[in-house]
Design an enzyme around this catalytic site. Structure first.
Site, PDB file in Angstrom:
ATOM      1  N   LYS A   1      25.194 -50.068 -20.949  1.00  6.64           N
ATOM      2  CA  LYS A   1      25.874 -51.355 -20.757  1.00  6.64           C
ATOM      3  C   LYS A   1      26.581 -51.414 -19.402  1.00  6.64           C
ATOM      4  O   LYS A   1      26.420 -52.371 -18.648  1.00  6.64           O
ATOM      5  CB  LYS A   1      26.903 -51.565 -21.872  1.00  6.64           C
ATOM      6  N   ASN A   2      27.355 -50.384 -19.084  1.00  4.36           N
ATOM      7  CA  ASN A   2      28.165 -50.465 -17.866  1.00  4.36           C
ATOM      8  C   ASN A   2      27.331 -50.373 -16.589  1.00  4.36           C
ATOM      9  O   ASN A   2      27.811 -50.690 -15.512  1.00  4.36           O
ATOM     10  CB  ASN A   2      29.284 -49.411 -17.874  1.00  4.36           C
TER      11      ASN A   2
ATOM     12  N   CYS B   1      37.713 -56.931 -22.659  1.00  6.36           N
ATOM     13  CA  CYS B   1      38.599 -56.392 -23.693  1.00  6.36           C
ATOM     14  C   CYS B   1      40.030 -56.308 -23.198  1.00  6.36           C
ATOM     15  O   CYS B   1      40.280 -56.019 -22.035  1.00  6.36           O
ATOM     16  CB  CYS B   1      38.142 -54.995 -24.089  1.00  6.36           C
TER      17      CYS B   1
ATOM     18  N   ARG C   1      44.636 -55.108 -16.480  1.00  4.33           N
ATOM     19  CA  ARG C   1      43.390 -54.665 -15.829  1.00  4.33           C
ATOM     20  C   ARG C   1      43.267 -55.395 -14.495  1.00  4.33           C
ATOM     21  O   ARG C   1      42.487 -56.337 -14.341  1.00  4.33           O
ATOM     22  CB  ARG C   1      42.171 -54.946 -16.723  1.00  4.33           C
TER      23      ARG C   1
ATOM     24  N   ASP D   1      36.384 -44.544 -22.702  1.00  4.12           N
ATOM     25  CA  ASP D   1      35.581 -45.335 -23.642  1.00  4.12           C
ATOM     26  C   ASP D   1      35.183 -44.549 -24.894  1.00  4.12           C
ATOM     27  O   ASP D   1      34.684 -45.138 -25.852  1.00  4.12           O
ATOM     28  CB  ASP D   1      34.308 -45.845 -22.956  1.00  4.12           C
TER      29      ASP D   1
ATOM     30  N   ARG E   1      29.064 -57.113 -28.089  1.00  3.65           N
ATOM     31  CA  ARG E   1      29.045 -57.149 -26.622  1.00  3.65           C
ATOM     32  C   ARG E   1      28.462 -55.869 -26.046  1.00  3.65           C
ATOM     33  O   ARG E   1      27.962 -55.867 -24.921  1.00  3.65           O
ATOM     34  CB  ARG E   1      30.480 -57.295 -26.080  1.00  3.65           C
TER      35      ARG E   1
HETATM   36  C1  UD1 Z   1      34.963 -49.659 -16.253  1.00  6.88           C
HETATM   37  C2  UD1 Z   1      34.180 -49.833 -17.514  1.00  6.88           C
HETATM   38  C3  UD1 Z   1      35.051 -49.604 -18.745  1.00  6.88           C
HETATM   39  C4  UD1 Z   1      35.775 -48.283 -18.645  1.00  6.88           C
HETATM   40  C5  UD1 Z   1      36.499 -48.158 -17.315  1.00  6.88           C
HETATM   41  C6  UD1 Z   1      37.121 -46.788 -17.082  1.00  6.88           C
HETATM   42  C7  UD1 Z   1      32.561 -51.485 -16.841  1.00  6.88           C
HETATM   43  C8  UD1 Z   1      32.069 -52.884 -16.955  1.00  6.88           C
HETATM   44  N1  UD1 Z   1      33.654 -51.193 -17.538  1.00  6.88           N
HETATM   45  O1  UD1 Z   1      35.959 -50.685 -16.243  1.00  6.88           O
HETATM   46  O2  UD1 Z   1      34.187 -49.614 -19.890  1.00  6.88           O
HETATM   47  O3  UD1 Z   1      36.710 -48.191 -19.699  1.00  6.88           O
HETATM   48  O4  UD1 Z   1      35.573 -48.375 -16.230  1.00  6.88           O
HETATM   49  O5  UD1 Z   1      36.122 -45.808 -17.151  1.00  6.88           O
HETATM   50  O6  UD1 Z   1      31.971 -50.655 -16.178  1.00  6.88           O
HETATM   51  N2  UD1 Z   1      42.564 -50.420 -11.524  1.00  6.88           N
HETATM   52  C9  UD1 Z   1      43.511 -50.929 -10.672  1.00  6.88           C
HETATM   53  N3  UD1 Z   1      43.113 -51.881  -9.762  1.00  6.88           N
HETATM   54  C10 UD1 Z   1      41.827 -52.309  -9.672  1.00  6.88           C
HETATM   55  C11 UD1 Z   1      40.863 -51.778 -10.547  1.00  6.88           C
HETATM   56  C12 UD1 Z   1      41.259 -50.830 -11.475  1.00  6.88           C
HETATM   57  O7  UD1 Z   1      44.678 -50.564 -10.722  1.00  6.88           O
HETATM   58  O8  UD1 Z   1      41.533 -53.159  -8.816  1.00  6.88           O
HETATM   59  C13 UD1 Z   1      42.964 -49.396 -12.526  1.00  6.88           C
HETATM   60  C14 UD1 Z   1      42.742 -49.877 -13.968  1.00  6.88           C
HETATM   61  O9  UD1 Z   1      43.835 -50.616 -14.431  1.00  6.88           O
HETATM   62  C15 UD1 Z   1      42.546 -48.565 -14.695  1.00  6.88           C
HETATM   63  C16 UD1 Z   1      41.855 -47.683 -13.655  1.00  6.88           C
HETATM   64  O10 UD1 Z   1      42.087 -48.304 -12.392  1.00  6.88           O
HETATM   65  O11 UD1 Z   1      43.787 -47.990 -15.009  1.00  6.88           O
HETATM   66  C17 UD1 Z   1      40.372 -47.532 -13.856  1.00  6.88           C
HETATM   67  O12 UD1 Z   1      39.791 -48.813 -14.016  1.00  6.88           O
HETATM   68  P1  UD1 Z   1      38.295 -49.127 -13.588  1.00  6.88           P
HETATM   69  O13 UD1 Z   1      37.550 -47.851 -13.413  1.00  6.88           O
HETATM   70  O14 UD1 Z   1      38.301 -50.089 -12.459  1.00  6.88           O
HETATM   71  O15 UD1 Z   1      37.768 -49.880 -14.862  1.00  6.88           O
HETATM   72  P2  UD1 Z   1      36.691 -51.011 -14.888  1.00  6.88           P
HETATM   73  O16 UD1 Z   1      35.737 -50.833 -13.759  1.00  6.88           O
HETATM   74  O17 UD1 Z   1      37.300 -52.342 -15.058  1.00  6.88           O
END
Ligand code: UD1
Length: 419
Positions: A22-23, A116, A121, A306, A398
């Site tokens: 999915k990701n 979610c 986020r 996850d 999803r």
């Molecule tokens: C992706 C995955 C999600 C998984 C997560 C962490 C997808 C679609 N989703 O989410 O399933 O749980 O990685 O492995 O691939 N952060 C910031 N600023 C930003 C972006 C992130 O502070 O601009 C923080 C987030 O709040 C979190 C950490 O960085 O604490 C990691 O988040 P991130 O790896 O970006 O998660 P996603 O890519 O949204």
């Protein structure tokens, strides 16, 4: 509204095959916008996030054909149109349209991403990268408008303050057609990042270092068509491995790349889970005498956030006390109250989940508050005596391809009913 009804306590047996990740696919589909020709993806999971992305791509003018688990996308007629509302707000991964539209058109107006509720986020790191590459941003109602001047995007050195999967991939998407070299430092190293880089390189991009914490991208003018096999979903695999250890009497999980699950499998071994790991499958035996363990999530190759929730029902079966600390999403604890409704001895204390086992879970009416919490409730329902009714199951659909069919084939008494 639909719900999942499970009559639990039945041992499961047989084989299950893991779908594409999915990701990965939620990034691969928007990435195709950057090509001028048809791109085909094989191994696409049958999940509602993919259906939402196809809708969004079609609204923008892409021609999409689906054959079983393959997706053929012709992006040549995609128009740069504002996408402030609708499906775009329903999934987190819609943030990848910022990177791909910016990369192709030098501008994008896209609604703020949904997904979610795991606590805050932010997408500040994504925006910081786009700005470093020459984009200006402004809010237009519910949407973010990003635009470059005539010169378009240029390469930049970008240091990620936090390791972020989304920000790393989004920066790659914006950078592949930017002028000059982009270097991403402190990049995330998840297998999905390598998968996206592989697709982009096969489309003609020049990306080096994906899978390490420094990724270098040399911009190119044009990207062409290709065909790409999506990697297996390591989170779906981990979920079925946890499920097999919780309720299985011998289950073989096929299409698993164990290298992507090493941290997870090591923790299962620490619990005493007996399994045989082969090149592309894992066989999980019926379990006895499991020990409680402590889990701390971390960016890849650490224990995946996850998989913390899907593992929790198995932890409740183990003997002793243990803790779970989610260092990525502190608020990823929505499953705890629901599992407590099923007589699980589990609670939160600030950012820590504390559990005590073994437990005899009882069926109950529970709510899937997010995707992986939903997976935890499905496993708990299969484990529990009596009937479990799970509401809010759109979250589960999803991300888990054909979950009802896959579990029915293993012998589960599970069905989808209209609420
Ligand atoms: C992706 C995955 C999600 C998984 C997560 C962490 C997808 C679609 N989703 O989410 O399933 O749980 O990685 O492995 O691939 N952060 C910031 N600023 C930003 C972006 C992130 O502070 O601009 C923080 C987030 O709040 C979190 C950490 O960085 O604490 C990691 O988040 P991130 O790896 O970006 O998660 P996603 O890519 O949204």
């Amino acid at each position: 509204m639909k719900k999942i009804v499970i009559n639990g306590g039945r041992p499961l047996q047989g084989e299950v095959t893991i779908s594409g990740a999915k990701n990965s696919v939620v990034a691969l589909i928007p990435a195709i916008i950057l090509a001028d020709e048809v791109v085909t993806l094989d191994g696409v999971p049958d999940i509602s996030d993919v259906a939402s992305l196809i809708d969004i791509m079609e609204v923008m003018g892409a021609k999409v054909k689906r054959y079983e688990d393959s997706l053929e996308i012709d992006p040549s007629q995609v128009k740069n149109m504002p996408m402030p509302y609708g499906k775009i707000n329903s999934l987190r991964a819609s943030y990848y349209f910022y990177g791909s539209l910016l990369g192709r058109f030098g501008q994008a107006t896209v609604g703020l991403p949904g997904g979610c509720d795991l606590g805050p986020r932010p997408i500040d790191l994504h925006l910081k990268a786009f700005e470093a590459m020459g984009a200006k941003m402004s809010y237009e109602g519910n949407a973010m408008h990003l635009a470059t001047d005539q010169a378009g995007l240029h390469g930049a050195v970008i240091y990620m303050d936090t390791v972020s999967v989304g920000a790393t991939i989004n920066t790659m998407l914006a950078a592949v057609k930017a002028k000059g070299r982009t270097i991403i430092e402190n990049a995330a190293r998840e297998p999905e990042i390598i998968d996206v880089a592989t697709l982009l390189n096969n489309m003609g991009a020049h990306i080096r270092g994906a899978g390490t914490d420094i990724i270098t991208i040399e911009g190119v003018d044009k990207l062409h068509g290709t065909r790409h096999q999506v990697i297996p979903d390591r989170i779906e695999a981990g979920t079925y491995i946890a499920l097999a250890a919780a309720v299985g009497k011998g289950i073989q999980i096929n299409n698993v790349l164990y290298e992507h699950l090493e941290g997870f499998l090591a923790k299962l071994e620490e619990m005493g889970v007996r399994m045989t790991v082969s090149e592309d499958s894992v066989y999980v035996e019926e379990q006895a005498n499991l020990k409680a363990i402590n889990i701390k999530t971390a960016p890849y190759p650490g224990f995946a956030t996850d998989l913390q929730q899907p593992l929790t029902p198995l932890l409740l079966k183990a003997k002793g006390q243990g803790t779970i600390i989610d260092t990525i999403y502190e608020k990823r604890v929505n499953h705890v109250a629901e599992l407590a409704k099923m007589s699980g001895q589990i609670k939160t204390d600030k950012n820590k989940i504390i559990y005590q086992g073994p437990n005899d879970l009882q069926g109950a009416a529970v709510k899937a508050t997010d995707l992986r919490a939903g997976a935890a409730l499905v496993i708990a329902g299969l484990l529990a005596q009596g009937q479990t009714q799970i509401s809010n199951i759109e979250f589960i659909l999803r991300g888990y391809s054909n979950i009802i069919e896959k579990l029915t084939q293993l012998g589960a008494d599970i069905r989808l009913v209209e609420d």
